[in-house]
Design a protein around this motif. Sequence first.
Motif, PDB file in Angstrom:
ATOM      1  N   GLU A   1       0.820  -1.218   0.000  1.00 44.93           N
ATOM      2  CA  GLU A   1       0.000   0.000   0.000  1.00 44.93           C
ATOM      3  C   GLU A   1       0.851   1.265   0.000  1.00 44.93           C
ATOM      4  O   GLU A   1       0.449   2.299  -0.519  1.00 44.93           O
ATOM      5  CB  GLU A   1      -0.970  -0.001   1.181  1.00 44.93           C
ATOM      6  CG  GLU A   1      -0.344   0.108   2.543  1.00 44.93           C
ATOM      7  CD  GLU A   1      -0.061  -1.240   3.179  1.00 44.93           C
ATOM      8  OE1 GLU A   1       0.321  -1.248   4.340  1.00 44.93           O
ATOM      9  OE2 GLU A   1      -0.212  -2.274   2.521  1.00 44.93           O
ATOM     10  N   ARG A   2       2.057   1.183   0.556  1.00 53.62           N
ATOM     11  CA  ARG A   2       2.936   2.362   0.523  1.00 53.62           C
ATOM     12  C   ARG A   2       3.519   2.574  -0.870  1.00 53.62           C
ATOM     13  O   ARG A   2       3.704   3.710  -1.289  1.00 53.62           O
ATOM     14  CB  ARG A   2       4.028   2.224   1.562  1.00 53.62           C
ATOM     15  CG  ARG A   2       3.475   2.363   2.962  1.00 53.62           C
ATOM     16  CD  ARG A   2       4.548   2.502   3.956  1.00 53.62           C
ATOM     17  NE  ARG A   2       3.964   2.680   5.280  1.00 53.62           N
ATOM     18  CZ  ARG A   2       4.653   2.721   6.369  1.00 53.62           C
ATOM     19  NH1 ARG A   2       5.961   2.588   6.330  1.00 53.62           N
ATOM     20  NH2 ARG A   2       4.048   2.891   7.525  1.00 53.62           N
TER      21      ARG A   2
ATOM     22  N   SER B   1       0.782   4.083  -2.796  1.00 53.80           N
ATOM     23  CA  SER B   1       0.628   5.472  -2.365  1.00 53.80           C
ATOM     24  C   SER B   1       1.729   6.354  -2.944  1.00 53.80           C
ATOM     25  O   SER B   1       1.483   7.509  -3.297  1.00 53.80           O
ATOM     26  CB  SER B   1       0.644   5.530  -0.843  1.00 53.80           C
ATOM     27  OG  SER B   1       0.550   6.845  -0.401  1.00 53.80           O
TER      28      SER B   1
ATOM     29  N   PHE C   1       0.808   6.913  -6.524  1.00 53.11           N
ATOM     30  CA  PHE C   1      -0.313   7.857  -6.532  1.00 53.11           C
ATOM     31  C   PHE C   1       0.177   9.267  -6.236  1.00 53.11           C
ATOM     32  O   PHE C   1      -0.302  10.235  -6.846  1.00 53.11           O
ATOM     33  CB  PHE C   1      -1.355   7.414  -5.500  1.00 53.11           C
ATOM     34  CG  PHE C   1      -2.541   8.303  -5.425  1.00 53.11           C
ATOM     35  CD1 PHE C   1      -3.478   8.344  -6.435  1.00 53.11           C
ATOM     36  CD2 PHE C   1      -2.729   9.132  -4.325  1.00 53.11           C
ATOM     37  CE1 PHE C   1      -4.574   9.174  -6.365  1.00 53.11           C
ATOM     38  CE2 PHE C   1      -3.817   9.965  -4.239  1.00 53.11           C
ATOM     39  CZ  PHE C   1      -4.748   9.982  -5.261  1.00 53.11           C
ATOM     40  N   LEU C   2       1.133   9.412  -5.321  1.00 53.88           N
ATOM     41  CA  LEU C   2       1.674  10.736  -5.008  1.00 53.88           C
ATOM     42  C   LEU C   2       2.360  11.343  -6.223  1.00 53.88           C
ATOM     43  O   LEU C   2       2.205  12.536  -6.500  1.00 53.88           O
ATOM     44  CB  LEU C   2       2.641  10.644  -3.823  1.00 53.88           C
ATOM     45  CG  LEU C   2       3.260  11.959  -3.368  1.00 53.88           C
ATOM     46  CD1 LEU C   2       2.189  12.916  -2.851  1.00 53.88           C
ATOM     47  CD2 LEU C   2       4.306  11.711  -2.297  1.00 53.88           C
TER      48      LEU C   2
ATOM     49  N   SER D   1      -2.277  10.573   0.250  1.00 58.58           N
ATOM     50  CA  SER D   1      -1.117   9.739  -0.047  1.00 58.58           C
ATOM     51  C   SER D   1      -0.027   9.886   1.013  1.00 58.58           C
ATOM     52  O   SER D   1       0.614   8.905   1.388  1.00 58.58           O
ATOM     53  CB  SER D   1      -0.574  10.044  -1.433  1.00 58.58           C
ATOM     54  OG  SER D   1      -0.133  11.376  -1.500  1.00 58.58           O
TER      55      SER D   1
ATOM     56  N   ILE E   1      -0.981   7.827   4.071  1.00 56.43           N
ATOM     57  CA  ILE E   1      -0.684   6.398   3.917  1.00 56.43           C
ATOM     58  C   ILE E   1       0.823   6.160   3.925  1.00 56.43           C
ATOM     59  O   ILE E   1       1.308   5.211   4.547  1.00 56.43           O
ATOM     60  CB  ILE E   1      -1.325   5.856   2.624  1.00 56.43           C
ATOM     61  CG1 ILE E   1      -2.842   5.908   2.744  1.00 56.43           C
ATOM     62  CG2 ILE E   1      -0.861   4.437   2.334  1.00 56.43           C
ATOM     63  CD1 ILE E   1      -3.578   5.594   1.470  1.00 56.43           C
ATOM     64  N   LEU E   2       1.590   7.023   3.259  1.00 55.90           N
ATOM     65  CA  LEU E   2       3.044   6.856   3.223  1.00 55.90           C
ATOM     66  C   LEU E   2       3.670   6.943   4.610  1.00 55.90           C
ATOM     67  O   LEU E   2       4.609   6.207   4.927  1.00 55.90           O
ATOM     68  CB  LEU E   2       3.675   7.922   2.321  1.00 55.90           C
ATOM     69  CG  LEU E   2       3.862   7.561   0.867  1.00 55.90           C
ATOM     70  CD1 LEU E   2       4.409   8.741   0.097  1.00 55.90           C
ATOM     71  CD2 LEU E   2       4.763   6.370   0.706  1.00 55.90           C
TER      72      LEU E   2
END
Length: 160
Positions: free
Chosen positions: A4-5, A8, A11-12, A56, A59-60
């Motif tokens: 998920e990181r 993310s 996505f960032l 993002s 989550i990061l």
Amino acid sequence: MALERWISLIFLGIILTYGYTAWFAMDSNMAPFMKRNPIWPSTFPKLLSLLGIIVSLFILLGFEKDDQRRAEIDYRRLGDYKIGQAVGLLAMMIVYALTLRSLGFLISTASFLILSAFILGERKWLVLVPVGVVASFCVWYLVSEVLNIYMRPWPHTLLF
């Protein structure tokens, strides 16, 4: 780094590109009379980019983690994650995009909403059909009549 990181982080990168376009590139080609308006065409993309950056980074940096129970994706049990529904929704989105112009907004949007809800598990047709039809009509009415942006409601062959 967890999956998920990584997602993310990707996505960032995408949202930073989107944000750069919204903050710097969109406003340079605006007409002079529009620069005095309180809301510009880039206002919503700017808000979306800020929200995307916050999510993002959230989550990061790991703020969403629960110390008691960490939900990891078990790659040995991929069949338990309802991948068929996800692929079905992606296919429906592609079909919706391809039929939007030929079927018109109302038919394609109502069909998309009804069939997507059916794929997700809703089986009450007396709920699905009215909600899909009313929602698509309300969106068409708001965009076409309130915002004065023309969207073809019906196909060319129908004469309503």
